[in-house]
Scaffold this active site. Structure first.
Site, PDB file in Angstrom:
ATOM      1  N   TYR A   1      -0.922 -53.650   7.655  1.00  0.00           N
ATOM      2  CA  TYR A   1      -1.465 -52.323   7.369  1.00  0.00           C
ATOM      3  C   TYR A   1      -1.288 -52.088   5.887  1.00  0.00           C
ATOM      4  CZ  TYR A   1      -2.290 -50.673  12.084  1.00  0.00           C
ATOM      5  OH  TYR A   1      -2.806 -50.496  13.344  1.00  0.00           O
TER       6      TYR A   1
ATOM      7  N   ASP B   1      -9.691 -51.826  11.104  1.00  0.00           N
ATOM      8  CA  ASP B   1     -10.321 -50.872  12.027  1.00  0.00           C
ATOM      9  C   ASP B   1      -9.465 -49.625  12.258  1.00  0.00           C
ATOM     10  OD1 ASP B   1      -8.268 -51.830  13.572  1.00  0.00           O
ATOM     11  OD2 ASP B   1      -9.532 -52.718  15.130  1.00  0.00           O
TER      12      ASP B   1
ATOM     13  N   HIS C   1      -9.071 -53.278  18.629  1.00  0.00           N
ATOM     14  CA  HIS C   1      -7.695 -52.778  18.565  1.00  0.00           C
ATOM     15  C   HIS C   1      -7.205 -52.434  19.982  1.00  0.00           C
ATOM     16  CE1 HIS C   1      -5.015 -51.108  15.217  1.00  0.00           C
ATOM     17  NE2 HIS C   1      -4.309 -50.886  16.295  1.00  0.00           N
TER      18      HIS C   1
HETATM   19  O1  173 Z   1      -2.287 -49.501  17.883  1.00  0.00           O
HETATM   20  C1  173 Z   1      -1.283 -49.019  17.367  1.00  0.00           C
HETATM   21  O2  173 Z   1      -0.528 -48.281  17.985  1.00  0.00           O
HETATM   22  C2  173 Z   1      -1.037 -49.341  15.977  1.00  0.00           C
HETATM   23  O3  173 Z   1      -1.691 -50.176  15.480  1.00  0.00           O
HETATM   24  C3  173 Z   1      -0.041 -48.601  15.202  1.00  0.00           C
HETATM   25  C4  173 Z   1      -0.385 -48.124  13.957  1.00  0.00           C
HETATM   26  C5  173 Z   1       0.523 -47.403  13.233  1.00  0.00           C
HETATM   27  C6  173 Z   1       1.775 -47.156  13.735  1.00  0.00           C
HETATM   28  C7  173 Z   1       2.130 -47.663  14.970  1.00  0.00           C
HETATM   29  C8  173 Z   1       1.224 -48.385  15.689  1.00  0.00           C
END
Ligand code: 173
Length: 498
Positions: free
Chosen positions: A238, A266, A358
């Site tokens: 991320y 995404d 996702h």
């Molecule tokens: O799918 C999710 O829950 C995920 O990708 C996510 C994103 C940020 C924080 C925790 C989980």
């Protein structure tokens, strides 16, 4: 942090005006951080003056507080003998789940990946189950991910001497005993105290590649330290609003031997997973006394949304050359859904894409990755020889069977990601569960490849599937909650009563 603080002193700082907490035997002054906490201040205030480790652990990497809180707020170490234990009363629900945990089916009676899901649902705390299982909005895409595989039919070949079959392969240059990698899922300690390490250890034993999530419960280094020398690992990324943080993280991963970077594309904003949101809401409603006028905007957002505010929504195609400039790892874009974007990724010099929605957790009513595969392979074929050794197409979403994997491979996927399948395996049985899941998949590959007439993965070809029904979205639509529970049924002409 050198001074030793007593538990009694910590307990004196139990208000919004002065709030100290203990995490892993260290004392922190979080007063100024309360309103910045991505999960809201309420949850911290519940532990004001107390040991918050148990609540902190599943949803933060161990070093999160040390890295994010200014050093002058690190008060010291606590003398553990002086800390009153926060005794958590087991609720009726806890007891019910523990009884189910004790009565789990023996592992050798777990016959497929669905079985893990059923056990996980029964034994996980309600909040963990809500977070893992939830998907966005009406949860149409998460169901479609399974349904799409069921609309693909096999065209098996016979009489091919299938005495020996081999489903091993390489993924991005790394050896893999299966045409599957373990896809990233966040917050593994909600499911099991060892979190993602269950996956790392099982992957090491069975030659499977794990993709480390940015938002793992274990720290990145803990996971890499748990891996065997030379064990291939990928990293899901991320992208942080602060690119220096991302740069450091990526370069550290490369230095530690990670082979490929899967940039999630995404999720500029996290989907609304309503089951997760409702769970948080219920909990807060019954929870701590909160001060009047408190600024706590994130109370009903669910676990994931609460911890995702660092993700940069401005990420764009313009950033790809920057990633190329900071790392030599393979760069894969995770979450591509159209031929247009697949071509852009290819032309940007990426080494691959993951056709993913996702796990149905982002844009609801997105098509499944495996459905998108057909058009995307066709588009990439116009760009050069196919299969292209320098550009891989992965698929994830709804994969529970080796037959699902073989269908995706027949349609042009290089390999397939499994996220929840392994997550539920370790949530219900720890590392052994993951090992059993791998063994089940291996058995399924052996049988399915024999029955399909494919001796190696390269013999799994498009002619072995009939995907003519794949584009049809009629049929397996989920029940419409609104229609079934809220709308009143249409009436019929009434007979006269007299
Ligand atoms: O799918 C999710 O829950 C995920 O990708 C996510 C994103 C940020 C924080 C925790 C989980």
């Amino acid at each position: 942090m050198s001074s030793l603080v007593s538990g009694q002193v910590v307990a004196e700082h139990a208000s919004r005006d002065s709030c100290w907490i203990i995490v892993h035997n260290k004392v922190y002054d979080v007063t100024d951080f309360l309103d910045e906490h991505p999960g809201g201040s309420k949850i911290i205030l519940r532990y004001a003056g107390k040991d918050a480790t148990e609540a902190y652990e599943p949803i933060h990497p161990p070093d999160a507080i040390q890295n994010n809180l200014p050093i002058e707020k690190h008060i010291g170490s606590v003398d553990p003998n002086t800390v009153a234990k926060v005794v958590k009363q087991a609720t009726e629900e806890d007891k019910r789940r523990q009884a189910l945990m004790d009565a789990r089916p023996p592992l050798d009676e777990i016959l497929n990946l669905h079985d893990f899901e059923a056990v996980a649902k029964a034994v996980l705390p309600a909040k963990a189950w809500a977070y893992y299982s939830s998907a966005s909005d009406d949860e149409i895409t998460i169901r479609e991910n399974r349904a799409a595989f069921q609309r693909i039919w096999f065209r098996p070949r016979v009489l091919r001497d299938v005495t020996s079959v081999d489903w091993s392969m390489t993924i991005l240059g790394c050896k893999s005993s299966l045409p599957i990698y373990i896809s990233a899922t966040a917050l593994g300690k909600l499911g099991h105290p060892d979190g993602e390490l269950n996956l790392t250890r099982a992957a090491a034993k069975h030659g499977v590649i794990q993709m480390i999530p940015t938002l793992a419960s274990c720290s990145f280094d803990e996971i890499v330290d748990a891996a065997q020398p030379g064990q291939p690992l990928f990293l899901q990324l991320y992208v942080n609003r602060d690119r220096e943080i991302t740069k450091k993280y990526v370069q550290h991963a490369e230095k530690r031997g990670v082979k490929a970077l899967f940039i999630t594309v995404d999720a500029p904003q996290l989907g609304r997973r309503e089951k997760d949101m409702r769970m948080k809401f219920v909990d807060d409603g019954a929870g701590a006394k909160v001060q009047e006028g408190q600024k706590d905007v994130k109370k009903d957002q669910g676990v994931a949304r609460a911890i995702s505010s660092f993700i940069d929504p401005s990420l764009s195609w313009k950033d790809i050359p920057w990633f190329r400039s900071i790392t030599n790892m393979h760069i894969i874009l995770k979450g591509v859904a159209t031929p247009e974007d697949a071509i852009l990724a290819y032309e940007a010099g990426c080494q691959g894409i993951v056709l993913s929605n996702h796990g149905g957790r982002q844009l609801d009513t997105s098509r499944s990755g495996v459905e998108n595969l057909i058009d995307i392979v066709a588009a990439l074929k116009t760009k050069g020889p196919w299969p292209n050794p320098n550009f891989s197409i992965f698929v994830d979403g709804g994969v529970r069977r080796a037959s699902d994997v073989l269908k995706a491979i027949a349609l042009g996927a290089s390999a397939v990601g499994v996220g929840r399948g392994f997550l539920y395996a370790f949530s219900s049985y720890g590392q052994e569960g993951v090992e059993r899941a791998i063994q089940i998949l291996r058995d399924e590959f052996e049988m399915n490849m024999r029955l399909l007439g494919a001796r190696t993965i390269s013999e799994v070809v498009p002619e072995m599937v009939d995907a003519s029904a794949l584009r049809s979205h009629a049929g397996l639509t989920p029940p419409d909650n609104l229609y079934n529970t809220i709308y009143q049924p249409l009436g019929l002409a009434s007979f006269k009563t007299k």
